[in-house]
Design an enzyme around this catalytic site. Structure first.
Site, short mmCIF file in Angstrom:
data_model
loop_
_atom_site.label_atom_id
_atom_site.label_comp_id
_atom_site.label_asym_id
_atom_site.label_seq_id
_atom_site.Cartn_x
_atom_site.Cartn_y
_atom_site.Cartn_z
CG HIS A 139 -2.22 0.72 1.01
ND1 HIS A 139 -2.36 1.76 0.11
CD2 HIS A 139 -3.43 0.56 1.57
CE1 HIS A 139 -3.61 2.21 0.14
NE2 HIS A 139 -4.28 1.50 1.02
CB ALA A 140 4.38 1.97 0.89
#
Length: 564
Positions: A139-140
Site C-alpha cells: 500500500h506504500a
C-alpha cells in the site's frame, strides 16, 4: 530516486507482522478455448513484457541512515521474475472455498522490502478447469484508484493483447544501493521542502479549521427529519474491534451492478450508500446471532479519494470519513436513508477540508518511532481497551465496465483483497467490473472465523433491498419500478445451486452472484444472456411482490455457508 510522501511512508511504518499493509485482488480467468499450453510460463513471459509500464513493478526501497526519515524509491535493475511471479496448484477437488482460503494464507505474509514490493500467483487445480490470478502490492506505493491504473498495464481489451514497445536501454549503475552521503543529503533536502510546504499551507489550514465553526448553509436548508443523526466521537465496541493476529480469512461475493444501481435510483441515494447499507444489514444480523448487536449504531471508516481526474500516479492520495451505518434502525429502507444522510454530511465536511489535506508532511524520526508505537499498541492489548473510531472499513472502487484479458485469458471476476488492522478486524472492499459488484471480505481469522456467514448475509440483504423497491414508492425524481423492467443481473453469473442438490462449492466464476432471498415466491423476469468472448451465461432477475421475511435461521445459513 523518488521520495515517499508522508502518507505513503505511513503505510510502511505502521506495518507489523500481525498487520501486513499490502493490498491485492483475486481474479478468476477463463483460458482460451482449446488452450493446451503452460499458462504459468505464458503469464511470466507476459509480465516480462509489461513490467516497465508501471513504476511499482521496477522500483524498490532504499532506507535512510539510522531510519531517521522516510526511505526513497530507487530503480531495481535486477528483477527476478521467478520470484515475483509464482505458481501454485490447489489440491483436489479444487473448490472455490479452497481457493479463498489459500488466498487468505498468501495475504498474511509480509512482502520482501529488499525487492520491488509486489507478487503475482498463478493458481491452477480448480475443478472448473479455470485458473486464478492473485496479486498483492504494498500500500506504500498504491491506493485504490492507482490500482485501477495499474490494471491498465497488465490487462488488455482483446484476447490477442496489444503490442507493447520494449523499454529503452539505460546504462546500469555500478552500486547495488545508494551511498550513505547521497541518501543523507537527499533526506535533509526533502525534509526541508516538506516544512516549507507546511508553512505555506498554514493560513489555508487555519481558515478551514475556522470554517468548522460556521454552519453549513446547505445542511441548514434540509428538512430536520432527513438530517443525519449525530453519532458519538467513538464507535460502540464489538467483537470486530480487537487486536489482530497475522492469520487471515477471506470470502468473495458477487452482486449485480445493475441491481445495485436500480436500488440506488429507486430510493434516491448513491451507489456507495447501497453498498454500505448492504454491509450494515449483514453486520446487524451477524452480531445479533450472538446477542452482540450494540444499541448504538455501528460506524464505518470509508476512504475518500483526493486524486484529481486523470492522475494515475502510483502513490496514495486519499483520506477517510466516518459514516454511521444506522444499525440501530430495524427498517432497511429507513436505515438506507439514514446512511445516505450521514454520508452526505461527512462528505460535505470533507469537501471543506479537501484542498488543505496534506498527503506529504515532515516525518523526521518517524520510521523507528511510529513503527515502535504500532508494534506496542498491537501487542500490548491496548486496542482491546480503547474505544474504536470505526467498527469496519468499507471501500468502493470503480473499475472497468468492460471485459478484460490477462495473457490471453478472460478475466471473469475482480475480488479486492485489502487490509485488516488493529481495532478494525474486518475490511469490506468492493470493485465494480463488467456489470458486477465483486465484494472482497478480509478479516483476522481469530476475530471473524465465520466470514462466509457475513458474505451470505450480504447477499440476502441485497435481495431484501431489491424486493423492497417493488413495495415502496420511488424517491422524488426516480422512475417508478416495474416488474417487467427489472434490472439485468451481472453477466457471466449463473443461478445458485441449491445446497441439497449440490453440496460441493463451485469455482468463483461458476458460482452464483447471489442466493435467493427468503421472500414470498414471485415470477422471475428473464433477462437476455450476456455474451462474452468465451461463453454465454444465462441470468435471471427476481422481482418479489411481497416484503422479504426475516433472514434464514442460523442452522440453514450454516448449510448455505458450507455449500459456498
Amino acid at each position: 530516486m523518488k521520495h515517499l510522501s508522508g502518507l505513503d511512508a505511513t503505510f510502511l511504518h505502521l506495518e507489523t507482522p500481525e498487520m501486513p499493509m499490502h493490498v491485492g485482488s483475486l481474479n478468476v480467468l477463463d483460458l482460451p478455448q482449446g488452450y493446451k499450453g503452460d499458462f504459468y510460463e505464458d503469464a511470466k513471459q507476459f509480465m516480462a513484457s509489461r513490467i516497465h509500464l508501471a513504476d511499482v513493478f521496477t522500483r524498490k526501497l532504499a532506507l535512510m541512515p539510522f531510519d531517521m526519515t522516510n526511505p526513497v524509491w530507487v530503480a531495481d535493475e535486477d528483477i527476478d521474475l521467478d520470484y515475483h511471479v509464482r505458481h501454485i496448484t490447489l489440491p483436489r477437488p479444487g473448490t472455490n472455498r479452497q481457493l479463498q482460503q489459500y488466498v487468505a494464507r498468501l495475504h498474511s505474509t509480509l512482502l520482501d522490502r529488499s525487492r520491488p514490493m509486489w507478487e503475482f500467483f498463478i493458481i491452477d487445480g480448480l475443478k472448473s478447469g479455470q485458473v486464478a490470478l492473485y496479486t498483492k502490492v504494498h500500500h506504500a506505493g498504491i491506493d485504490g484508484q492507482a490500482g485501477v491504473a495499474l490494471g491498465k498495464a497488465i490487462f488488455d481489451l482483446e484476447p490477442a493483447g496489444r503490442v507493447v514497445k520494449p523499454p529503452r536501454a539505460r546504462p546500469r549503475s555500478s552500486g547495488y544501493q545508494l551511498g550513505m552521503a547521497e541518501l543523507a543529503t537527499a533526506a535533509l533536502r526533502n525534509t526541508a521542502q516538506q516544512y516549507v510546504k507546511l508553512f505555506k499551507m498554514a493560513p489555508a489550514i487555519a481558515r478551514a479549521l475556522g470554517g468548522l465553526a460556521k454552519p453549513d448553509e446547505k445542511a441548514a436548508e434540509k428538512n430536520t427529519a432527513t438530517a443525519p443523526k449525530k453519532f458519538n466521537l467513538f464507535a460502540p465496541r464489538t467483537s470486530l474491534n480487537v487486536s489482530i493476529t497475522n492469520q487471515r480469512t477471506f470470502a468473495g461475493r458477487t452482486i449485480s451492478l445493475a441491481e445495485t444501481k436500480h436500488i440506488a435510483k429507486h430510493f434516491g441515494v448513491s451507489l456507495n450508500d447501497v453498498v454500505m447499507a448492504t454491509v450494515a444489514g449483514a453486520l446487524r444480523h451477524y452480531l445479533a446471532d450472538n446477542n452482540e448487536l450494540p444499541a448504538k449504531p455501528l460506524v464505518a471508516g470509508v476512504p475518500v479519494s483526493l486524486r484529481e481526474a486523470g492522475d494515475e500516479t502510483s502513490n496514495n492520495q486519499a483520506s477517510m470519513i466516518l459514516v454511521s451505518l444506522a444499525t440501530d434502525i430495524t427498517d432497511p429502507v429507513q436505515r438506507l436513508k439514514a446512511i445516505n444522510a450521514s454520508s452526505t454530511s461527512s462528505k460535505s465536511t470533507m469537501n471543506r477540508f479537501k484542498a488543505v489535506i496534506l498527503d506529504d508532511f515532515p516525518t523526521f524520526a518517524a520510521p523507528w518511532l511510529v513503527s515502535g508505537i504500532a508494534s506496542m499498541v498491537g501487542r500490548s492489548g491496548l486496542v482491546n481497551l480503547l474505544p474504536p473510531a470505526a467498527n469496519v472499513a468499507i471501500s468502493n472502487v470503480a473499475g472497468a465496465p468492460f471485459p478484460m484479458y490477462f495473457a490471453g485469458a478472460l478475466v471473469t471476476s475482480y475480488y479486492p483483497v485489502s487490509i485488516a488492522s488493529h481495532g478494525t478486524a474486518l475490511n469490506v472492499t468492493v470493485q465494480s467490473y463488467n456489470g458486477r459488484m465483486d465484494y472482497g471480505l478480509i478479516a483476522c481469522r481469530r476475530a471473524v472465523p465465520d466470514i462466509t456467514e457475513i458474505g451470505d448475509y450480504m447477499l440476502a440483504e441485497h435481495q431484501l433491498l431489491l424486493g423492497l423497491t417493488q413495495t415502496h414508492p420511488a424517491a422524488a425524481g426516480a422512475a417508478p419500478a416495474k416488474a417487467a423492467a427489472a434490472p439485468e443481473p451481472a453477466p457471466a453469473v449463473k443461478a445458485a445451486p441449491k445446497p441439497a442438490a449440490k453440496p460441493a462449492a463451485e469455482p468463483v466464476a461458476k458460482k452464483a452472484a447471489a442466493k435467493k432471498p427468503p421472500a414470498a415466491k414471485a415470477p422471475a423476469a428473464k433477462a437476455p444472456a450476456a455474451k462474452t468472448a468465451v461463453r454465454k451465461a444465462p441470468a435471471k432477475a427476481a422481482a418479489p411482490k411481497a416484503a422479504p421475511r426475516k433472514p434464514a435461521a442460523p442452522a440453514k445459513r450454516a448449510r448455505v455457508a458450507a455449500a459456498a
